[in-house]
Write an enzyme that holds these catalytic residues in place. Structure first.
Site, PDB file in Angstrom:
ATOM      1  N   ASN A 208       0.956  -1.252  -0.008  1.00 14.03           N
ATOM      2  CA  ASN A 208       0.040   0.015   0.052  1.00 14.03           C
ATOM      3  C   ASN A 208       0.864   1.396   0.042  1.00 14.03           C
ATOM      4  OD1 ASN A 208       0.465   0.805   2.817  1.00 14.03           O
ATOM      5  ND2 ASN A 208      -0.337  -1.468   3.194  1.00 14.03           N
ATOM      6  N   ASP A 278      -4.262  -6.579   4.680  1.00 11.85           N
ATOM      7  CA  ASP A 278      -5.533  -7.346   5.600  1.00 11.85           C
ATOM      8  C   ASP A 278      -5.528  -8.744   4.705  1.00 11.85           C
ATOM      9  OD1 ASP A 278      -6.339  -5.624   7.507  1.00 11.85           O
ATOM     10  OD2 ASP A 278      -7.305  -4.418   5.832  1.00 11.85           O
ATOM     11  N   LYS A 288       8.680 -17.133 -11.053  1.00 12.57           N
ATOM     12  CA  LYS A 288       7.864 -15.830 -11.693  1.00 12.57           C
ATOM     13  C   LYS A 288       6.727 -16.451 -12.555  1.00 12.57           C
ATOM     14  CE  LYS A 288       8.487 -11.765 -14.653  1.00 12.57           C
ATOM     15  NZ  LYS A 288       9.543 -11.085 -15.376  1.00 12.57           N
ATOM     16  N   LYS A 336     -13.758   0.042  14.769  1.00 13.25           N
ATOM     17  CA  LYS A 336     -12.279  -0.639  15.326  1.00 13.25           C
ATOM     18  C   LYS A 336     -11.767  -0.281  16.558  1.00 13.25           C
ATOM     19  CE  LYS A 336     -11.133  -0.249  10.286  1.00 13.25           C
ATOM     20  NZ  LYS A 336     -10.536   0.638   9.426  1.00 13.25           N
ATOM     21  N   LYS A 340     -11.222  -3.641  18.872  1.00 11.59           N
ATOM     22  CA  LYS A 340      -9.744  -3.942  19.077  1.00 11.59           C
ATOM     23  C   LYS A 340      -9.361  -3.560  20.426  1.00 11.59           C
ATOM     24  CE  LYS A 340      -8.661  -3.304  14.124  1.00 11.59           C
ATOM     25  NZ  LYS A 340      -7.568  -3.545  13.157  1.00 11.59           N
TER      26      LYS A 340
END
Ligand code: PMT
Length: 406
Positions: A208, A278, A288, A336, A340
């Site tokens: 990301n 995630d 490859k 969250k 959490k």
């Protein structure tokens, strides 16, 4: 930390005096108010006009200078200074101050000031190793003065060894350190930063946009405020943080989990600024993948929710999560926070310019279990870190009061 602070820069007569000009530029960029004092010998190396132009303030060169009409110069500056930096510091100025000699403006002002003093020495290696100088430094360190360690390398005098002026960014970091409150002393804080990488094959991976800047800023500020810091960081292009921070580099979400679990037991605070994958490919191809079909599907599986797992074993620790959101910020982050088992969650809208991934700045809201929300304006990631750590310091204080009362 340096914004708006009154910094007096003493420049003494060494070849590294020219670097003091660059240093003034860096201080001004940080919005510090810089007042330069030059010794007579420094003026042999560099012109006061350079410092006047760069700092925007008059340069003091005269032992009998008056800053304002009715004030005695060295006393006015000594009282004004929040921090005095002597850069470069010669063996001469170190010797004078260590032995109580006040025979020019700079040495007189240092003696008259209650501000912290930081020396950045620069000299020939044999002078640096001279026992008299080392004894003077020891006297000053014992008296509460601060010193930068000079660097090693080829010196202006063509000798090789210790004596180069310290890196200017290290001097800035040390100044921030000296000026920071030490309200997190005794705490061990684990910070995660950066992205994770999940391999598809030996060439490709899923990741990301996290640059690691938010987590690195938190680690730096926590250390400056006196905490012991463990930084678990995914792959970033940032250079290792300066100062005393234990850095654990990781690649995948699994490696991050192992590093967090190996270290969180001894920590009183965990701050998870990392952007953890995630999902990861269910199978990693050992070779490859070839372009044989127009489309390719990857089967993905969930990674473990590291923060969620720590939330279950939280004990007395303070847990701070981040939420990178694009919509329904409060509802998503609030979920969250609860799921959490966090003490607070910092939510950023990653679609906003200047917020979230990659930028030097961030704009966040802090959500609390009570339902309260604190909405912060756009600010640098270090300033956001100061806010978060203020909250953490407050929570730690409240917890220790409860402990004392029970
Ligand atoms: O690195 P920068 O470029 O400076 O960008 C900063 C940032 C945008 C990455 C940062 O401010 C931020 O928002 N970090 C959290 C990103 C994220 O993964 O958010 P999330 O909503 O997906 O996860 C919520 C929390 O659970 C996070 O604290 C995350 O670290 C944690 N998590 C998520 C997944 C997982 N498998 N394990 C986790 O521990």
């Amino acid at each position: 930390m340096l914004k708006g602070r009154e910094v007096v820069l003493g420049v003494t007569g060494g070849i590294a005096a020219y670097k003091a000009a660059e240093f003034v530029r860096l201080l001004v960029k940080q919005e510090a108010r810089v007042h330069v004092v030059m010794t007579k010998n420094a003026r042999e190396f560099i012109n006061p006009l350079t410092f006047h132009t760069l700092s925007g303030n008059p340069v003091t060169i005269d032992p009998f200078a008056l800053i304002e009409e009715e004030k005695i110069g060295h006393i006015a500056l000594a009282d004004l200074a929040e921090l005095i930096v002597i850069l470069p510091a010669t063996a001469n100025i170190i010797g004078k101050i260590a032995n109580g000699i006040a025979d020019d403006f700079l040495s007189t002002m240092v003696m008259a000031s209650k501000a912290p003093v930081l020396f950045a020495p620069s000299m020939n290696v044999n002078m640096w190793e001279n026992r008299v100088l080392q004894k003077n430094i020891q006297t000053l360190v014992e008296g509460g003065y601060h010193f930068m360690e000079p660097g090693e390398g080829e010196l202006a005098c063509h000798w090789y060894g210790k004596g180069r002026l310290a890196d200017l960014n290290d001097v800035l970091e040390r100044m921030e350190d000296i000026l920071s409150p030490k309200d997190l002393t005794g705490e061990r804080i684990l910070v995660t930063a950066g992205p994770t990488r999940e391999s598809i094959d030996p060439v490709r991976f899923i990741t990301n946009h996290s640059s690691g800047k938010m987590g690195y800023a938190l680690a730096r500020v926590a250390r400056r405020r006196g905490a012991e810091v463990v930084l678990v960081a995914g792959p970033t292009s940032l250079s290792s943080p300066r100062g005393d921070i234990v850095c654990i580099p990781v690649n995948t979400a699994e490696e991050m989990m192992e590093a967090v679990f190996a270290n969180f037991q001894d920590c009183s605070v965990v701050i998870k600024a990392a952007a953890v994958s995630d999902y990861r490919p269910k199978e990693v191809s050992p070779t490859k993948l070839k372009k044989t079909t127009p489309c390719v599907s990857l089967e993905m599986e969930r990674t473990k929710d590291i923060l969620g797992e720590i939330g279950k074993k939280k004990g007395k620790r303070i847990l701070v999560g981040f939420a990178a959101e694009t919509d329904d910020l409060i509802a998503n982050a609030g979920k969250k926070l609860k799921e959490k088992n966090l003490d607070l969650i910092v939510v950023n809208d990653v679609t906003k310019p200047g917020a979230g991934f990659g930028s030097e700045t961030n704009q966040v809201k802090i959500l609390y279990p009570s339902g309260d929300i604190r909405d912060l304006p756009l600010m640098s990631k270090e300033e956001v870190s100061q806010f978060i750590l203020d909250e953490v310091a407050g929570l730690l204080k409240r917890k220790s009061k409860i402990k004392l009362a029970t």
